[in-house]
Design an enzyme around this catalytic site. Structure first.
Site, PDB file in Angstrom:
ATOM      1  N   ASN A 210       0.684  -1.208   0.108  1.00  0.00           N
ATOM      2  CA  ASN A 210       0.047   0.120  -0.127  1.00  0.00           C
ATOM      3  C   ASN A 210       0.898   1.177   0.104  1.00  0.00           C
ATOM      4  OD1 ASN A 210       0.610   0.898   2.643  1.00  0.00           O
ATOM      5  ND2 ASN A 210      -0.233  -1.142   3.217  1.00  0.00           N
ATOM      6  N   ALA A 284       1.585   1.368  11.680  1.00  0.00           N
ATOM      7  CA  ALA A 284       1.588   0.767  10.293  1.00  0.00           C
ATOM      8  C   ALA A 284       0.186   0.545   9.724  1.00  0.00           C
ATOM      9  CB  ALA A 284       2.296  -0.699  10.610  1.00  0.00           C
ATOM     10  N   ASP A 288      -3.902  -6.426   5.402  1.00  0.00           N
ATOM     11  CA  ASP A 288      -5.052  -7.107   5.991  1.00  0.00           C
ATOM     12  C   ASP A 288      -5.061  -8.534   5.341  1.00  0.00           C
ATOM     13  OD1 ASP A 288      -6.194  -5.222   7.791  1.00  0.00           O
ATOM     14  OD2 ASP A 288      -7.279  -4.597   6.280  1.00  0.00           O
ATOM     15  N   PRO A 316      -2.600 -11.954  10.594  1.00  0.00           N
ATOM     16  CA  PRO A 316      -2.884 -11.427  11.958  1.00  0.00           C
ATOM     17  C   PRO A 316      -2.970 -10.099  12.271  1.00  0.00           C
ATOM     18  CG  PRO A 316      -0.502 -12.235  11.733  1.00  0.00           C
ATOM     19  CD  PRO A 316      -1.175 -12.485  10.480  1.00  0.00           C
ATOM     20  N   ASP A 317      -3.966  -9.760  13.340  1.00  0.00           N
ATOM     21  CA  ASP A 317      -4.226  -8.154  13.560  1.00  0.00           C
ATOM     22  C   ASP A 317      -3.174  -8.094  14.759  1.00  0.00           C
ATOM     23  OD1 ASP A 317      -5.270  -5.821  14.593  1.00  0.00           O
ATOM     24  OD2 ASP A 317      -7.049  -6.134  13.703  1.00  0.00           O
ATOM     25  N   PHE A 334      -4.030   3.371  14.932  1.00  0.00           N
ATOM     26  CA  PHE A 334      -4.543   4.549  13.809  1.00  0.00           C
ATOM     27  C   PHE A 334      -5.550   4.102  12.962  1.00  0.00           C
ATOM     28  CE2 PHE A 334      -1.595   8.139  13.320  1.00  0.00           C
ATOM     29  CZ  PHE A 334      -0.821   7.765  14.556  1.00  0.00           C
ATOM     30  N   LYS A 352     -11.020  -3.619  18.488  1.00  0.00           N
ATOM     31  CA  LYS A 352      -9.758  -4.141  19.029  1.00  0.00           C
ATOM     32  C   LYS A 352      -9.043  -3.903  20.489  1.00  0.00           C
ATOM     33  CE  LYS A 352      -8.189  -3.363  14.201  1.00  0.00           C
ATOM     34  NZ  LYS A 352      -7.209  -3.541  13.118  1.00  0.00           N
TER      35      LYS A 352
HETATM   36  O1  C5P Z   1      -8.507  -2.492  10.808  1.00  0.00           O
HETATM   37  P1  C5P Z   1      -7.617  -1.457  10.224  1.00  0.00           P
HETATM   38  O2  C5P Z   1      -6.344  -1.979   9.552  1.00  0.00           O
HETATM   39  O3  C5P Z   1      -8.480  -0.309   9.599  1.00  0.00           O
HETATM   40  O4  C5P Z   1      -6.862  -0.978  11.769  1.00  0.00           O
HETATM   41  C1  C5P Z   1      -5.978  -0.050  11.719  1.00  0.00           C
HETATM   42  C2  C5P Z   1      -5.217   0.015  12.902  1.00  0.00           C
HETATM   43  O5  C5P Z   1      -4.845  -1.499  13.410  1.00  0.00           O
HETATM   44  C3  C5P Z   1      -3.702   0.590  12.829  1.00  0.00           C
HETATM   45  O6  C5P Z   1      -3.202   0.975  14.098  1.00  0.00           O
HETATM   46  C4  C5P Z   1      -2.875  -0.527  12.213  1.00  0.00           C
HETATM   47  O7  C5P Z   1      -1.866  -0.513  12.770  1.00  0.00           O
HETATM   48  C5  C5P Z   1      -3.551  -1.748  13.213  1.00  0.00           C
HETATM   49  N1  C5P Z   1      -3.374  -3.230  12.350  1.00  0.00           N
HETATM   50  C6  C5P Z   1      -2.502  -4.153  12.557  1.00  0.00           C
HETATM   51  N2  C5P Z   1      -2.589  -5.217  12.274  1.00  0.00           N
HETATM   52  C7  C5P Z   1      -3.368  -5.382  11.216  1.00  0.00           C
HETATM   53  C8  C5P Z   1      -4.159  -4.393  10.621  1.00  0.00           C
HETATM   54  C9  C5P Z   1      -4.121  -3.092  11.325  1.00  0.00           C
HETATM   55  O8  C5P Z   1      -1.957  -4.030  13.811  1.00  0.00           O
HETATM   56  N3  C5P Z   1      -3.483  -6.758  10.511  1.00  0.00           N
END
Ligand code: C5P
Length: 407
Positions: A210, A284, A288, A316-317, A334, A352
């Site tokens: 991205n 970051a 996704d 992983p989130d 963010f 989250k």
């Molecule tokens: O769900 P979304 O990507 O919009 O959420 C953004 C936030 O979640 C940001 O703080 C980003 O760094 C974090 N994030 C993460 N791991 C992911 C996706 C997003 O830490 N896989």
């Protein structure tokens, strides 16, 4: 010497014999990593030429308030916003009087009114003038208005007198400016920041990624360091210099970033002195999804089948996993969105389990991914606060200040 890396200093030079030392001061500020733009009053130009200060600062010198050419280049309000601090050195008795009483009849005094950043003043005048009741009243007004004084120093003066009123030496002024950025608000904390994009490999030569530049994350890391924290930045592929004093771990994919984050937090949690004082800031733009297989050889075109399908699996989130840790770091996310920014941000806080989220509208080209500017809304369970459009460094300082206030 403390660093002024990436700090933008507007240096105001007013009319006094010490103006010749402004040349040396610009050198010291630039040596410490700052970018400097000079504003001179008319009287200052009697003591040193704009050309000298332009050559040393590497930027055009700003002289007039009502100059259409200069305003077209960088208008006075833009200049006020550009600076992270406004330093006036030397500050004459006359300028101090005008500053104390809020005059706005030249470029420098207007900037002092317009700026929302710290103003630092290094007075320079004869010792009798310094001691005069009128000047001392004005100095008291400056202090009451939150303006920071640097000096003056005592010693021999150009007029032959000995006493208080000499401008502080350039080295010490540069040090005082650097110190003014060290708030100490996060001393004893460890801040972990993720920054930049991730790259998700399709085959040995292709990936999904991205537009994230990493600028916001690096500015946050620097602001956290200036606030006294021990800072680690876990960076995806970006082309940004590591701020001095910040530890950096480079990663490529979301899975790498996840593993590096977990390892980093595990290590920090073993440090007794830092227990419970960990802040995680996820700037970051993590992908996704990733391709479910990373082809070992370059995928070739197939003339019989013009369409190919990429199967994606969820990454992983990282931040949600950080928020599940015990003890839970203070977790800041963010939300870069292109629509319904605040609604999506609020939803993300609860989904989250975040302690704070910074929302911004990346569809706005002026403040988008690659821009040096940003404008954000900070949302936390107790309320929300908007930081108007400014450099990413100013926004980063605002975010770090807010995080500090919630500890
Ligand atoms: O769900 P979304 O990507 O919009 O959420 C953004 C936030 O979640 C940001 O703080 C980003 O760094 C974090 N994030 C993460 N791991 C992911 C996706 C997003 O830490 N896989």
């Amino acid at each position: 010497m403390l660093r002024l890396a990436n700090k933008r200093i507007v240096l105001g030079v007013t009319g006094g014999i010490a103006a010749y030392k402004s040349a040396e001061l610009i050198r010291r500020l630039i040596d410490a990593g700052a970018e400097v733009r000079v504003v001179m009053t008319t009287a200052a130009q009697e003591f040193i030429t704009p050309l000298t200060l332009q050559a040393l600062s590497g930027n055009p010198v700003h002289l007039e308030l009502l100059d259409t050419d200069a305003e077209a280049g960088m208008g006075h309000i833009e200049l006020a916003r550009w600076g992270d601090a406004l330093l006036i050195a030397p500050a004459s008795a006359d300028f101090i009087a005008r500053l104390a009483h809020g005059h706005g009849n030249d470029l420098l005094s207007t900037l002092c009114l317009a700026t929302r950043r710290p103003i630092l003043v290094a007075p320079a005048m004869n010792q009798g003038m310094w001691d005069s009741p009128a000047n001392q009243n004005n100095i008291a007004l400056l202090i009451n208005n939150g303006i920071q004084l640097i000096g003056p120093a005592a010693g021999y003066q150009a007029c032959g007198d000995i006493g208080l009123g000499r401008m502080t030496e350039p080295d010490d002024i540069a040090l005082a400016v650097a110190e003014s950025f060290q708030t100490g608000a996060l001393t004893g904390f460890h801040v972990v920041v993720t920054a930049g994009p991730t790259q998700e490999a399709i085959d040995p030569v292709r990936y999904i990624s991205n537009h994230s530049s990493g600028k916001m994350g690096f500015a946050i890391a620097e602001a956290a360091r200036d606030a006294g924290a021990a800072v680690t930045i876990i960076a995806g592929p970006v082309n940004i210099k590591t701020p001095d004093g910040v530890s950096r771990i480079d990663v490529i994919s979301a899975q790498d970033m996840y593993a590096a984050t977990q390892q980093c937090l595990e290590r920090i949690e073993t440090l007794d002195s830092l227990k419970g004082q960990v802040i995680f800031i996820g700037t970051a733009a993590v992908a996704d999804y990733r391709p479910d297989t990373n082809a070992t050889q370059k995928i070739k075109k197939n003339p019989d089948n013009p369409n190919i399908t990429l199967q994606l699996v969820e990454n992983p989130d990282i931040i949600a996993e950080v928020a599940k840790r015990s003890p839970k770091p203070f977790t800041v996310g963010f939300a870069a969105e292109t629509q319904n920014v605040i609604d999506y941000a609020n939803a993300k806080i609860s989904r989250k389990n975040l302690d704070m989220i910074v929302a911004n509208d990346v569809s706005n080209k002026q403040i988008g991914f690659n821009s040096d500017l940003n404008a954000v809304t900070i949302i936390w369970p107790g309320g929300s606060k908007t930081l108007d459009i400014a450099s990413k460094h100013i926004i980063a300082n605002g975010i770090i200040q807010h995080i500090s206030s919630l500890q």
